[in-house]
Design a protein around this motif. Structure first.
Motif, PDB file in Angstrom:
ATOM      1  N   THR A  38     -19.092  11.359  17.394  1.00  0.00           N
ATOM      2  CA  THR A  38     -18.657  10.011  17.022  1.00  0.00           C
ATOM      3  C   THR A  38     -18.359   9.972  15.534  1.00  0.00           C
ATOM      4  N   GLU A  60      -7.884  -3.347  18.748  1.00  0.00           N
ATOM      5  CA  GLU A  60      -8.111  -4.332  19.812  1.00  0.00           C
ATOM      6  C   GLU A  60      -7.017  -4.243  20.875  1.00  0.00           C
ATOM      7  N   THR A  89     -14.002   1.721  19.100  1.00  0.00           N
ATOM      8  CA  THR A  89     -14.564   0.409  19.399  1.00  0.00           C
ATOM      9  C   THR A  89     -14.971  -0.239  18.081  1.00  0.00           C
ATOM     10  N   ILE A  90     -14.894  -1.549  18.036  1.00  0.00           N
ATOM     11  CA  ILE A  90     -15.228  -2.307  16.836  1.00  0.00           C
ATOM     12  C   ILE A  90     -16.566  -2.993  17.070  1.00  0.00           C
ATOM     13  N   HIS A  91     -17.479  -2.835  16.106  1.00  0.00           N
ATOM     14  CA  HIS A  91     -18.822  -3.407  16.211  1.00  0.00           C
ATOM     15  C   HIS A  91     -19.068  -4.313  15.010  1.00  0.00           C
ATOM     16  N   HIS A  92     -19.480  -5.551  15.301  1.00  0.00           N
ATOM     17  CA  HIS A  92     -19.748  -6.517  14.231  1.00  0.00           C
ATOM     18  C   HIS A  92     -21.234  -6.632  13.927  1.00  0.00           C
ATOM     19  N   ASP A  93     -22.075  -6.154  14.830  1.00  0.00           N
ATOM     20  CA  ASP A  93     -23.521  -6.149  14.614  1.00  0.00           C
ATOM     21  C   ASP A  93     -24.145  -5.214  15.647  1.00  0.00           C
ATOM     22  N   GLY A  94     -25.450  -5.074  15.563  1.00  0.00           N
ATOM     23  CA  GLY A  94     -26.155  -4.243  16.530  1.00  0.00           C
ATOM     24  C   GLY A  94     -26.419  -2.832  16.049  1.00  0.00           C
ATOM     25  N   SER A  95     -26.944  -2.013  16.952  1.00  0.00           N
ATOM     26  CA  SER A  95     -27.414  -0.683  16.581  1.00  0.00           C
ATOM     27  C   SER A  95     -26.287   0.256  16.161  1.00  0.00           C
ATOM     28  N   VAL A  96     -25.122   0.159  16.777  1.00  0.00           N
ATOM     29  CA  VAL A  96     -24.005   1.034  16.382  1.00  0.00           C
ATOM     30  C   VAL A  96     -23.573   0.693  14.965  1.00  0.00           C
ATOM     31  N   CYS A  97     -23.517  -0.584  14.671  1.00  0.00           N
ATOM     32  CA  CYS A  97     -23.143  -1.035  13.322  1.00  0.00           C
ATOM     33  C   CYS A  97     -24.160  -0.513  12.295  1.00  0.00           C
ATOM     34  N   PRO A 119     -17.171  -5.053   9.777  1.00  0.00           N
ATOM     35  CA  PRO A 119     -17.231  -4.372  11.071  1.00  0.00           C
ATOM     36  C   PRO A 119     -17.209  -2.853  10.931  1.00  0.00           C
TER      37      PRO A 119
END
Length: 133
Positions: A38, A60, A89-97, A119
């Motif tokens: 990744t 998107e 993929t686009i991440h705005h919060d969470g563990s990936v972010c 993001p």
């Protein structure tokens, strides 16, 4: 000789290629970090002309992307490039972010001074391609 994935991972800058909804490619330089297969990059606090970045809109609409790292030398036997193709993929919060922020801060000391709170784009690489002189 260094493995292509390793050459890619230690490079400081890459080019992210996306495709606009009407077809033309869109290419921008990025900083990035790699964990396994990744690639992470983020929208950071460096000045931008807009908060609605074309790369985000493009992803998107079509999440298939390419990321290219290359090395130029006047001794052409030292030339090389590595390309990572995958799904973004686009991440705005969470563990990936949070993982993306962590990896980027570890690789780039500039993030001690540049805000990193936008993001995160995570690209799951499904193909590595490379060439060297």
């Amino acid at each position: 000789m260094t493995a292509p994935h390793d050459r890619f991972a230690v490079a400081k800058v890459a080019r992210l290629a996306t495709v606009t909804p009407d077809g033309p490619p869109h290419l921008v330089p990025i900083v990035f970090a790699v964990a396994e297969s990744t690639v992470f990059t983020a929208v950071d606090g460096k000045p931008k002309t807009s908060n609605r970045l074309r790369r985000l809109a493009n992803i998107e609409a079509n999440p298939r992307v390419s990321i290219l790292v290359d090395h130029y030398d006047d001794d052409w036997s030292q030339l090389w490039w590595v390309r990572a193709d995958g799904i973004a993929t686009i991440h705005h919060d969470g563990s990936v972010c949070e993982r993306g922020y962590e990896l980027l801060r570890a690789k780039y000391p500039q993030y001690e001074y540049v805000p990193l709170d936008g993001p995160v784009i995570a690209v799951d690489v499904d193909q590595w391609s490379s060439w060297d002189g």
